[in-house]
Write a protein that holds these residues in place. Structure first.
Motif, PDB file in Angstrom:
ATOM      1  N   MET A  79       0.793  -1.343   0.028  1.00 56.96           N
ATOM      2  CA  MET A  79       0.029  -0.006  -0.165  1.00 56.96           C
ATOM      3  C   MET A  79       0.844   1.225   0.292  1.00 56.96           C
ATOM      4  O   MET A  79       0.391   2.240  -0.064  1.00 56.96           O
ATOM      5  N   MET A  93      -3.148   7.507   5.236  1.00 54.24           N
ATOM      6  CA  MET A  93      -2.424   6.443   5.395  1.00 54.24           C
ATOM      7  C   MET A  93      -1.166   6.654   6.245  1.00 54.24           C
ATOM      8  O   MET A  93      -0.010   6.613   6.058  1.00 54.24           O
ATOM      9  N   ASN A  97      -2.773   4.940  11.717  1.00 56.23           N
ATOM     10  CA  ASN A  97      -3.990   4.810  11.297  1.00 56.23           C
ATOM     11  C   ASN A  97      -4.239   3.155  11.410  1.00 56.23           C
ATOM     12  O   ASN A  97      -5.565   2.658  11.637  1.00 56.23           O
TER      13      ASN A  97
ATOM     14  N   LYS B  35     -17.848  -0.916   7.087  1.00 53.41           N
ATOM     15  CA  LYS B  35     -18.001  -2.399   6.790  1.00 53.41           C
ATOM     16  C   LYS B  35     -16.945  -3.173   7.167  1.00 53.41           C
ATOM     17  O   LYS B  35     -15.569  -2.698   7.542  1.00 53.41           O
ATOM     18  N   PHE B  36     -17.051  -4.575   7.045  1.00 50.73           N
ATOM     19  CA  PHE B  36     -15.861  -5.629   7.451  1.00 50.73           C
ATOM     20  C   PHE B  36     -15.676  -6.155   5.990  1.00 50.73           C
ATOM     21  O   PHE B  36     -16.339  -6.893   5.275  1.00 50.73           O
ATOM     22  N   GLY B  37     -14.399  -5.924   5.576  1.00 46.59           N
ATOM     23  CA  GLY B  37     -13.810  -6.551   4.525  1.00 46.59           C
ATOM     24  C   GLY B  37     -12.735  -7.617   4.635  1.00 46.59           C
ATOM     25  O   GLY B  37     -12.857  -8.454   3.933  1.00 46.59           O
ATOM     26  N   CYS B  38     -11.929  -7.188   5.681  1.00 45.23           N
ATOM     27  CA  CYS B  38     -10.765  -8.265   5.595  1.00 45.23           C
ATOM     28  C   CYS B  38     -10.423  -8.392   7.201  1.00 45.23           C
ATOM     29  O   CYS B  38      -9.601  -9.564   7.489  1.00 45.23           O
ATOM     30  N   GLY B  39     -10.690  -7.444   8.025  1.00 40.84           N
ATOM     31  CA  GLY B  39     -10.342  -7.831   9.578  1.00 40.84           C
ATOM     32  C   GLY B  39      -8.653  -7.514   9.673  1.00 40.84           C
ATOM     33  O   GLY B  39      -8.537  -7.787  10.746  1.00 40.84           O
ATOM     34  N   ALA B  41      -6.616  -4.877   8.383  1.00 38.15           N
ATOM     35  CA  ALA B  41      -6.320  -3.554   8.032  1.00 38.15           C
ATOM     36  C   ALA B  41      -5.810  -3.342   6.618  1.00 38.15           C
ATOM     37  O   ALA B  41      -5.043  -2.553   6.288  1.00 38.15           O
ATOM     38  N   GLN B  42      -5.978  -4.323   5.682  1.00 38.44           N
ATOM     39  CA  GLN B  42      -5.500  -4.321   4.419  1.00 38.44           C
ATOM     40  C   GLN B  42      -6.358  -3.706   3.205  1.00 38.44           C
ATOM     41  O   GLN B  42      -6.088  -3.250   2.215  1.00 38.44           O
ATOM     42  N   CYS B  43      -7.537  -3.589   3.591  1.00 34.76           N
ATOM     43  CA  CYS B  43      -8.935  -3.050   2.410  1.00 34.76           C
ATOM     44  C   CYS B  43      -9.259  -1.877   2.744  1.00 34.76           C
ATOM     45  O   CYS B  43      -9.924  -1.285   1.529  1.00 34.76           O
ATOM     46  N   ALA B  45     -12.249  -0.852   4.199  1.00 38.43           N
ATOM     47  CA  ALA B  45     -13.760  -0.938   4.325  1.00 38.43           C
ATOM     48  C   ALA B  45     -14.098  -0.400   5.618  1.00 38.43           C
ATOM     49  O   ALA B  45     -15.388   0.164   5.578  1.00 38.43           O
ATOM     50  N   ARG B  56      -8.232   2.465  10.789  1.00 37.50           N
ATOM     51  CA  ARG B  56      -9.050   1.317  10.551  1.00 37.50           C
ATOM     52  C   ARG B  56      -9.598   0.567  11.780  1.00 37.50           C
ATOM     53  O   ARG B  56      -9.063   0.097  12.624  1.00 37.50           O
ATOM     54  N   TYR B  98     -19.721  -1.712  -1.787  1.00 39.25           N
ATOM     55  CA  TYR B  98     -19.572  -1.969  -0.183  1.00 39.25           C
ATOM     56  C   TYR B  98     -18.369  -1.259   0.163  1.00 39.25           C
ATOM     57  O   TYR B  98     -18.127  -1.013   1.450  1.00 39.25           O
ATOM     58  N   CYS B  99     -17.302  -0.817  -0.847  1.00 44.17           N
ATOM     59  CA  CYS B  99     -16.221  -0.286  -0.145  1.00 44.17           C
ATOM     60  C   CYS B  99     -16.155   1.140  -0.101  1.00 44.17           C
ATOM     61  O   CYS B  99     -15.368   1.856   0.529  1.00 44.17           O
ATOM     62  N   GLY B 128      -4.555   2.512   0.364  1.00 42.56           N
ATOM     63  CA  GLY B 128      -5.074   1.343   1.318  1.00 42.56           C
ATOM     64  C   GLY B 128      -6.393   1.122   1.213  1.00 42.56           C
ATOM     65  O   GLY B 128      -7.106   0.361   2.003  1.00 42.56           O
ATOM     66  N   ILE B 130      -9.367  -0.760  -1.153  1.00 43.76           N
ATOM     67  CA  ILE B 130      -9.437  -1.608  -2.111  1.00 43.76           C
ATOM     68  C   ILE B 130     -10.797  -1.439  -2.651  1.00 43.76           C
ATOM     69  O   ILE B 130     -11.820  -1.617  -2.177  1.00 43.76           O
TER      70      ILE B 130
ATOM     71  N   PHE C 190     -26.501  -4.282   2.727  1.00 41.68           N
ATOM     72  CA  PHE C 190     -25.990  -5.414   2.418  1.00 41.68           C
ATOM     73  C   PHE C 190     -26.565  -6.509   3.317  1.00 41.68           C
ATOM     74  O   PHE C 190     -26.796  -6.276   4.401  1.00 41.68           O
ATOM     75  N   MET C 353     -15.811  -8.178  -2.081  1.00 40.64           N
ATOM     76  CA  MET C 353     -15.500  -7.121  -0.866  1.00 40.64           C
ATOM     77  C   MET C 353     -16.289  -7.778   0.326  1.00 40.64           C
ATOM     78  O   MET C 353     -15.817  -7.641   1.736  1.00 40.64           O
ATOM     79  N   ARG C 434     -12.860 -13.070   6.186  1.00 41.54           N
ATOM     80  CA  ARG C 434     -12.229 -12.965   4.908  1.00 41.54           C
ATOM     81  C   ARG C 434     -11.365 -14.400   4.771  1.00 41.54           C
ATOM     82  O   ARG C 434     -11.263 -14.761   3.499  1.00 41.54           O
ATOM     83  N   ASN C 658      -5.735 -13.866   2.550  1.00 40.12           N
ATOM     84  CA  ASN C 658      -6.364 -12.424   3.008  1.00 40.12           C
ATOM     85  C   ASN C 658      -5.408 -11.504   2.119  1.00 40.12           C
ATOM     86  O   ASN C 658      -4.574 -11.657   1.314  1.00 40.12           O
ATOM     87  N   ARG C 666      -4.859  -1.914  -6.802  1.00 44.66           N
ATOM     88  CA  ARG C 666      -5.321  -0.622  -6.047  1.00 44.66           C
ATOM     89  C   ARG C 666      -5.247   0.597  -6.923  1.00 44.66           C
ATOM     90  O   ARG C 666      -4.963   0.646  -7.825  1.00 44.66           O
TER      91      ARG C 666
END
Lengths: 199, 157, 727
Positions: A79, A93, A97, B35-39, B41-43, B45, B56, B98-99, B128, B130, C190, C353, C434, C658, C666
């Protein structure tokens, strides 16, 4: 009258004696700090220090570019978060965070520290790509090391972020020696004259 | 019991202080915009504002939010008329959607700190977040439009 | 028969519309209040392709209402009233175009009849405009709402003449996403957002590897955790259960942890002590046209290295003949030059997602299920069998989906949610993390294909051979271009069974076939000294004027049309584009045609697609801006998957569980510009979700060649490329 004259002369004598005593102890302390300049012992110790500072847990936050490194293989942090002016990241970023005050439990979760950041843009304190000689000289130069004098350099071995290198979170390898061993090498290097290796 | 300030309202949360803020918002407070996307800290959402910073929430614990101002997508503006929200609708950015709450919350911090972001600034700020549907080009355009709208609002035009 | 879903109530109240208002239903798709609020039901569930806007647009157009007055509602599951209700295969527009035009036109006709009756005038003298009815002769006028009650009693006419497609006011004009403002304000939309009184949360624990199954578990620690209600196993199908094509499930026995909140359940899962063991060979019973058949599911714990080895082995064995024209063997024997190339692509995960989830409330006599699902009609029969409830006691409501891509056509997670609810005797929302989702399977298969071409001494193409294979199926479409354009043509296919489950992934098979074939055609063009676009156009000319064989699955004119359009719009050979490395590809799948020119540069030492020109022929474009969004999204998705996407296995365990390890494109990797052009014609609309996607892979590979001087044969293209492009 003789008694007063005695007192007048005695006071400074006593004071000088006390001062001499203090000076004497100060000398003892100095002897502890700059034990005995020993370029060989110093360089030997630094070689140990170098292995730690160029290991992933330290070097990843002392990158040559403006993106931190990540992982045991020092890849560019996913990222691509940017250093920013103060080293704390920019916009959405920023380091904090994602990086919490403590490690987030779990494999590949963000490690944490209340002070997670890179060196600032005006003093990047780069470790990546530095030869041992370059790094040694950089570390003791106040204009490149975050304005640290010897005292601050010594204290830095116990800095919170430095210690975090030995508490990296699940799945991350530790530096090549214990913190205690690192600290010993660090102090030895400094105390024996902070010599830079030939290369 | 932990007291939280979310979208200018006070909530008393009866949950383990180690609970991620994301699940506090969704399960305890009932604000499901985040939203929950990955849990992990990668996406992005799950991005919310904590004292104005884009944290996040899937890794930010409840106790970190104590005593701070939390703002979610539901509270970004009074009438859902933040320049970003307006721009998103003007340019019809969303596909599945969703994102997008996370995208908007991240972009909001960018626009707070940079009134006239370049494409490069947008890339840095939004790397950061997605979008699996690939609406990045529209997000970029919408941020530019929002910056313009924000500029007009500030200057009172 | 009026019907409200709980979701709909929420939406209407939100909009300030009195939910107790009197709705009059006129055909299954339209409801009108006396105050002239027009509600249009969307039959197909939404996953980002904006059917929720475009399908109602079709009805609104023929109904002749002001689009601004229309309220759209997602329909309930009702195949009798609302058609097949299957979102997928880029089929929504294609399947519903005529029926929805009829529904709208019929409803308008019924309203006109109602007005005519009320005014006692001939219906031929009635006209409408934007929701109002007129009898010009007498000057009478009224609103649709005035006549809705009466109209709802009039029998639905058949074969009403729809509008002239050149006279559309709503369709063929860009309309905004009807749910746009809800999305940007964080409204519950959703499956994951759905709440129900007394709802518990459940999360699955499935085996850590394909080919493993549950041996034993100890939940004693987990059950002590706060908020946890129960931990138990569920079994999806009994032995011998006849599965349909969309009943795929990777693990038949799954552990479920049930508790009050999501975090509590996530924490409790960590405290489970579970033992897994190899599942051994298992058997699945599949429904089929010729009766049921049994399929052995192999037991091996597969690893990518071994899979590649096995594919190399199979590629050298005889394969199933799929098509043969002329005498390819002779042509290859007499060839002056043979070009042979092998292409490979990995398993891909959908990674929508929104992770898999579904709500279920099952009691002894009925079941309510709510959540994200592409095809309720396919899962309902399975639920009926598994729950032993008649279909009319099973209600499925479709929420908006946070992405589909084909993944949500497989309803195993509804069966799981229902069984968990039944056992827990409570309403339950099943949520996948995920990791649960990414490692569950139902992937895009692992593919390979070897292409051979024979050139004569004058560099004419005299034979073409494709031999494609895959785990567990191949990607060969034997009747697609360039079949029909080459005298000597051979297509063969083989497959290797696997316990890794697969399913439809945005343009199944095409998403690889286009990549390989379009790269190969590029190499051929170069070997023949031809421009890549002209080379394809020459072949298409042959296919049009003097086709080889009968069963050629494309329209050569329309295929050539998108190539010509993209050539024009991209300024294909223009000097001003020399700074870019250009790659072109075109493909026909799921009934629409797409061509892309990809312009690549380098950014920070990495290949970067800076801009793309796209030409699409999908017939009538219903919602131009939304269609443009779809194409742009497919382009970004294609770039991401071709450059970065891929799954690997080690002893049955998925390595990329994941987004830190499964790489998704991205913002900073997305192009600066994707310029989309549609061929203008009045052909009945076909779909757009899938067609633009496959040729992107080929165009990216071809651009990479121009950029680096090397050909790319192994996806993802960011991975190390093989030394030699052979098997």
């Amino acid at each position: 009258m003789k008694k007063r004259l005695f007192a007048i002369i005695a006071m400074p004598v006593i004071m000088i004696a006390i001062m001499a005593f203090c000076l004497d102890t100060t000398n003892k302390k100095s002897r502890l700090i700059t034990a005995k300049k020993d370029s060989i012992a110093s360089v030997t110790a630094f070689k140990q220090v170098y292995t730690v500072l160029t290991s992933a847990r330290c070097m990843n936050c002392h990158p040559s570019g403006d993106v931190p490194l990540q992982g045991d293989d020092n890849h560019l942090h996913k990222m691509l978060p940017q250093r920013g002016k103060d080293g704390r990241g920019i916009y959405a970023m920023k380091c904090a965070n994602c990086h919490q005050p403590t490690n987030t439990p779990g494999l590949r979760m963000p490690p944490g520290n209340p002070n997670w950041h890179l060196p600032p843009a005006d003093m990047k304190m780069v470790f990546q790509g530095r030869t041992p000689r370059q790094l040694a000289k950089q570390l003791i130069d106040p204009n490149q090391n975050g304005h640290k004098d010897t005292k601050k350099l010594i204290a830095h071995a116990d800095d919170g972020l430095v210690l975090a290198g030995w508490n990296p979170g699940e799945g991350r390898t530790l530096p090549p020696m214990s913190h205690a061993a690192f600290k010993k090498a660090w102090l030895t290097w400094l105390n024996t004259g902070a010599y830079a290796p030939a290369k | 019991m932990i007291t939280l300030n979310i979208n200018k309202r006070t909530y008393n949360i009866d949950a383990d202080p180690e609970t991620p803020l994301l699940w506090v918002l969704r399960d305890h407070v009932g604000l499901v915009g985040t939203k929950f996307g990955c849990g992990v800290a990668q996406c992005g959402a799950c991005v919310v504002h904590l004292d104005g910073e884009a944290v996040r929430s899937c890794v930010t614990k409840l106790r970190r939010a104590q005593g701070k101002k939390v703002v979610t997508i539901e509270g970004l503006s009074e009438k859902n008329d933040h320049p970003l929200q307006k721009a998103w609708l003007e340019l019809d950015v969303s596909q599945c959607g969703y994102c997008q709450a996370g995208q908007i919350m991240s972009a909001a911090v960018l626009l707070n700190e940079n009134k006239n972001p370049t494409d490069q600034d947008i890339n840095y700020a939004m790397a950061g977040n997605i979008c699996r549907c690939g609406t990045y080009l529209r997000i970029r355009e919408a941020i530019h439009l929002a910056a313009e709208l924000q500029g007009k609002e500030i200057s009172g035009k | 028969m009026l019907h409200f879903s709980a979701l709909a109530k929420f939406g209407l109240a939100e909009r300030g519309i009195d939910t107790a208002a009197e709705w009059h239903e006129i055909t299954g798709y339209i409801k009108i209040t006396p105050d002239n609020v027009i509600k249009i039901i969307c039959p197909n569930p939404e996953f980002g392709q904006n059917v929720m806007t475009s399908l109602p647009m079709i009805i609104a157009e023929e109904l002749d209402v002001d689009w601004k007055t229309v309220v759209v509602e997602m329909g309930p599951h009702d195949n009798t009233k609302l058609g097949p209700q299957f979102t997928g295969g880029s089929n929504s527009m294609r399947m519903y175009w005529k029926p929805l035009r009829q529904a709208g036109a019929a409803a308008r006709n019924m309203l006109m009849q109602a007005a005519a009756q009320s005014w006692a005038v001939p219906v031929e003298e009635i006209t409408t405009k934007a929701g109002e009815v007129y009898h010009e002769k007498s000057g009478k006028k009224g609103k649709y709402g005035d006549f809705a009650a009466k109209a709802s009693g009039i029998p639905v006419p058949k074969d009403v003449k729809p509008k002239d497609v050149k006279a559309f006011n709503i369709v063929r004009h860009s309309q905004k996403n009807v749910e746009g403002s809800k999305i940007v304000s964080g409204k519950p939309l959703f499956g994951l957002d759905y709440k129900h009184e007394g709802m518990l949360i459940a999360m699955p624990v499935h085996p850590p590897a394909f080919g493993m199954k549950l041996k034993s578990f100890d939940a004693s620690q987990a059950l002590k955790m706060p908020g946890i209600k129960d931990v138990f196993t569920i079994k999806l199908y009994e032995e011998g259960f006849e599965q349909g094509g969309f009943d795929t499930r990777t693990f038949n026995v799954v552990l479920a942890v049930v508790g009050k909140t999501t975090w509590q359940v996530m924490q409790a899962r960590k405290k489970l002590s579970v033992e897994w063991e190899p599942a051994g060979d298992t058997k699945d019973t599949m429904q089929g046209r010729g009766g049921k058949r049994e399929v052995i599911v192999p037991s091996e714990l597969e690893s990518t290295e071994k899979q590649l080895e096995k594919m190399r082995e199979y590629a050298g064995k005889p394969a199933q003949l799929l098509r043969k024209d002329g005498d390819p063997e002779a042509a290859f024997k007499n060839a002056a030059q043979i070009i042979e190339r092998t292409y490979n692509a990995p398993f891909l995960a959908h990674n929508c997602m929104e992770p898999m989830n579904f709500f279920a409330h099952v009691t002894d006599d009925k079941a309510l299920l709510v959540g994200p699902l592409q095809a309720p009609g396919w899962t309902e029969p399975t639920l009926s069998k598994v729950l032993k409830l008649p279909p009319d006691k099973i209600e499925i409501q479709m929420t908006r989906m946070g992405g589909g891509f084909g993944r949500r056509a497989y309803g195993h997670y509804l069966v799981e949610a229902a069984l968990i609810s039944k056992q827990a005797k409570a309403p339950v929302k099943l949520i996948y993390s995920r990791e649960d989702d990414a490692t569950y399977g139902i992937y895009r298969p692992m593919y390979t294909a070897t292409y051979r071409a024979a050139l004569d001494a004058n560099k004419n193409l005299i034979a073409f051979h494709v031999k494609g294979g895959g785990i567990p199926e191949n990607a060969v479409h034997p009747n697609r271009f360039p079949a029909g354009a080459i005298d000597n043509y051979l297509a063969e296919g083989w497959e290797i069974p696997s316990n890794i489950t697969i399913g439809a992934f945005r343009a199944p098979r095409s998403n690889f076939a286009a990549a390989a074939e379009q790269s190969f055609l590029d190499e051929l063009a170069e070997a023949m000294g031809k421009d890549p676009i002209d080379f394809r156009l020459d072949l298409l000319k042959r296919a049009k004027e003097n086709p080889v064989g009968k069963n050629n699955d494309y329209d050569a004119d329309r295929y050539a049309g998108v190539l010509k359009l993209v050539k024009e719009k991209s300024g294909w050979n223009g000097a001003e584009h020399r700074q870019f490395s250009r790659g072109v590809a075109a493909y026909f799948c799921h009934n629409s045609y797409a061509a892309h020119v990809v312009d690549m540069t380098t950014k920070d030492g990495q290949p970067y697609v800076e801009r793309v020109f796209s030409a699409i022929d999908c017939g009538i474009v219903i919602n131009p801006d939304a269609a443009t969004n779809m194409v742009q999204g497919a382009v970004v998705d294609g770039i991401g998957n071709s450059l970065y996407g891929g799954l690997t296995h080690k002893d049955g365990v998925v390595a990329e569980n994941n987004f830190h390890s499964y790489r998704i494109i991205r913002m900073h990797e997305a192009p600066k510009k994707v310029e989309v052009h549609f061929v203008q014609n009045d052909i009945d609309p076909t779909g757009l979700g899938e067609p633009p996607f496959p040729p992107v892979f080929g165009a990216v590979a071809n651009a990479l060649y121009r950029s680096t001087g090397k050909r790319y044969y192994q996806q993802p293209f960011s991975s190390p490329q093989p030394e030699k492009p052979t098997v």
